[in-house]
Design a protein around this motif. Structure first.
Motif, PDB file in Angstrom:
ATOM      1  N   GLN A  31      26.429   9.605   4.157  1.00 15.62           N
ATOM      2  CA  GLN A  31      25.253  10.171   4.814  1.00 15.62           C
ATOM      3  C   GLN A  31      24.129  10.429   3.814  1.00 15.62           C
ATOM      4  O   GLN A  31      22.948  10.310   4.141  1.00 15.62           O
ATOM      5  N   PHE A  32      24.505  10.796   2.580  1.00 10.82           N
ATOM      6  CA  PHE A  32      23.526  11.003   1.519  1.00 10.82           C
ATOM      7  C   PHE A  32      22.907   9.671   1.080  1.00 10.82           C
ATOM      8  O   PHE A  32      21.823   9.659   0.499  1.00 10.82           O
ATOM      9  N   ASP A  33      23.631   8.573   1.308  1.00 12.66           N
ATOM     10  CA  ASP A  33      23.277   7.245   0.799  1.00 12.66           C
ATOM     11  C   ASP A  33      22.811   6.345   1.943  1.00 12.66           C
ATOM     12  O   ASP A  33      23.524   5.428   2.353  1.00 12.66           O
ATOM     13  N   PRO A  34      21.608   6.567   2.494  1.00 14.63           N
ATOM     14  CA  PRO A  34      21.182   5.844   3.697  1.00 14.63           C
ATOM     15  C   PRO A  34      21.017   4.342   3.497  1.00 14.63           C
ATOM     16  O   PRO A  34      21.168   3.572   4.450  1.00 14.63           O
ATOM     17  N   VAL A  45      19.328  12.858  -2.957  1.00 14.15           N
ATOM     18  CA  VAL A  45      20.071  14.113  -2.944  1.00 14.15           C
ATOM     19  C   VAL A  45      19.189  15.246  -2.432  1.00 14.15           C
ATOM     20  O   VAL A  45      19.603  16.049  -1.592  1.00 14.15           O
ATOM     21  N   ASP A  46      17.969  15.310  -2.918  1.00  7.88           N
ATOM     22  CA  ASP A  46      17.042  16.362  -2.504  1.00  7.88           C
ATOM     23  C   ASP A  46      16.758  16.270  -1.002  1.00  7.88           C
ATOM     24  O   ASP A  46      16.782  17.284  -0.291  1.00  7.88           O
ATOM     25  N   LYS A  47      16.518  15.077  -0.514  1.00  4.58           N
ATOM     26  CA  LYS A  47      16.241  14.888   0.916  1.00  4.58           C
ATOM     27  C   LYS A  47      17.444  15.256   1.767  1.00  4.58           C
ATOM     28  O   LYS A  47      17.311  15.836   2.855  1.00  4.58           O
ATOM     29  N   ALA A  48      18.653  14.957   1.268  1.00  2.00           N
ATOM     30  CA  ALA A  48      19.875  15.251   2.018  1.00  2.00           C
ATOM     31  C   ALA A  48      20.126  16.749   2.155  1.00  2.00           C
ATOM     32  O   ALA A  48      20.785  17.184   3.109  1.00  2.00           O
ATOM     33  N   MET A  49      19.620  17.546   1.226  1.00  5.08           N
ATOM     34  CA  MET A  49      19.767  18.993   1.349  1.00  5.08           C
ATOM     35  C   MET A  49      19.161  19.488   2.661  1.00  5.08           C
ATOM     36  O   MET A  49      19.703  20.371   3.327  1.00  5.08           O
ATOM     37  N   ARG A  50      18.036  18.858   3.026  1.00  5.92           N
ATOM     38  CA  ARG A  50      17.340  19.254   4.254  1.00  5.92           C
ATOM     39  C   ARG A  50      17.843  18.498   5.478  1.00  5.92           C
ATOM     40  O   ARG A  50      18.128  19.095   6.517  1.00  5.92           O
ATOM     41  N   ASP A  51      17.985  17.167   5.346  1.00  2.00           N
ATOM     42  CA  ASP A  51      18.254  16.332   6.514  1.00  2.00           C
ATOM     43  C   ASP A  51      19.738  16.208   6.875  1.00  2.00           C
ATOM     44  O   ASP A  51      20.069  15.968   8.033  1.00  2.00           O
ATOM     45  N   VAL A  52      20.620  16.351   5.877  1.00  2.76           N
ATOM     46  CA  VAL A  52      22.058  16.200   6.128  1.00  2.76           C
ATOM     47  C   VAL A  52      22.755  17.564   6.139  1.00  2.76           C
ATOM     48  O   VAL A  52      23.383  17.939   7.131  1.00  2.76           O
ATOM     49  N   LEU A  53      22.648  18.305   5.052  1.00  5.08           N
ATOM     50  CA  LEU A  53      23.307  19.610   4.985  1.00  5.08           C
ATOM     51  C   LEU A  53      22.574  20.657   5.812  1.00  5.08           C
ATOM     52  O   LEU A  53      23.196  21.557   6.383  1.00  5.08           O
ATOM     53  N   ASP A  56      18.760  25.750   4.162  1.00  6.92           N
ATOM     54  CA  ASP A  56      17.475  26.050   3.540  1.00  6.92           C
ATOM     55  C   ASP A  56      17.626  26.565   2.113  1.00  6.92           C
ATOM     56  O   ASP A  56      16.821  26.238   1.231  1.00  6.92           O
ATOM     57  N   GLU A  57      18.652  27.400   1.891  1.00  3.50           N
ATOM     58  CA  GLU A  57      18.831  27.975   0.553  1.00  3.50           C
ATOM     59  C   GLU A  57      19.067  26.885  -0.492  1.00  3.50           C
ATOM     60  O   GLU A  57      18.605  26.985  -1.628  1.00  3.50           O
ATOM     61  N   LEU A  58      19.780  25.830  -0.105  1.00  2.00           N
ATOM     62  CA  LEU A  58      20.019  24.717  -1.018  1.00  2.00           C
ATOM     63  C   LEU A  58      18.755  23.884  -1.203  1.00  2.00           C
ATOM     64  O   LEU A  58      18.395  23.508  -2.320  1.00  2.00           O
ATOM     65  N   PHE A  59      18.080  23.573  -0.120  1.00  2.00           N
ATOM     66  CA  PHE A  59      16.876  22.746  -0.194  1.00  2.00           C
ATOM     67  C   PHE A  59      15.802  23.403  -1.052  1.00  2.00           C
ATOM     68  O   PHE A  59      15.068  22.715  -1.778  1.00  2.00           O
TER      69      PHE A  59
END
Length: 227
Positions: A31-34, A45-53, A56-59
């Motif tokens: 999922q991180f690797d579109p 990785v940065d985008k996946a913090m918001r779109d996959v995981l 907010d605290e991680l993003f």
């Protein structure tokens, strides 16, 4: 101090680092690797913090993401014939990345709570003012001014996040409001703490701290521990 709060239960639930979660972890990697090229860039990785995981605290914890990425991308020697593996996170490095991300998030939260003016650095005044709070995390600090002088590795007069992380690791920093036990563990039995400078063992974070502290660790050790 900024009273930065994190839903640690949600963070744990979104980071599959358990021994029995290998397939779940590999599915998350995909999922991180579109684009399906088998490696993760910092941007992915940065985008996946918001779109996959969707945590907010991680993003919002960009310094923690950066530190975890930089540590993880070199923890396994790449065998890719295209030669790009050393600059990206590969599948066998992903578990270590998730462990490191959780650990650096904890350090970031601690850093933010000390950095009262939110200028991304800790001054002597802020460090001294947070002494009582920090002692809950690392044990007794006899001389705050002498301690910050040890942390300030570049003699810049302030403590940067990178410097704070190295100190936090050496002190086995542990926030009082997080939960380091694996899901289903009895925290009181699995997590042993001795706050006054004695050895503390935190089951979940042990391997991350060992790698960060041990620059000479060989790649095969990481493959065995984190595959």
């Amino acid at each position: 101090m900024a009273d930065l709060q994190v839903n640690w239960e949600e963070v744990y639930a979104k980071l599959p680092t358990g021994k029995d979660q290998r397939q779940e972890r590999f599915d998350l990697f995909n999922q991180f690797d579109p684009n399906g090229n088998g490696v993760l860039s910092l941007a992915e990785v940065d985008k996946a913090m918001r779109d996959v995981l969707a945590v907010d605290e991680l993003f919002n914890a960009k310094p923690a993401i950066m530190r975890a990425f930089q540590i993880a991308k070199n923890c396994v020697k790449s065998k890719r014939p295209d030669g790009v593996g050393e600059d990206y996170i590969e599948k066998l490095e992903f578990k270590f990345f998730l462990c490191a991300l959780r650990q650096y998030l904890e350090y970031y939260v601690a850093f933010q709570r000390i950095d009262s003016d939110d200028d991304r650095r800790i001054s002597l005044e802020e460090f001294v003012g947070a002494k009582a709070t920090m002692e809950k995390w690392v044990g007794a600090i006899d001389d705050a001014e002498a301690e910050i002088a040890k942390i300030d590795l570049n003699d810049g007069g302030v403590v940067l996040f990178d410097e704070f992380c190295k100190w936090a690791i050496s002190k086995a920093l542990d926030l009082e409001d997080d939960d380091d036990a694996e899901p289903g563990d009895n925290t009181q039995e699995k997590k042993k703490k001795k706050k006054n400078g004695e050895t503390r063992t935190v089951v979940r974070d042990m391997y991350c701290s060992l790698w960060i502290l041990s620059t000479g660790l060989v790649h095969t050790c990481i493959i065995a521990m984190y595959a």
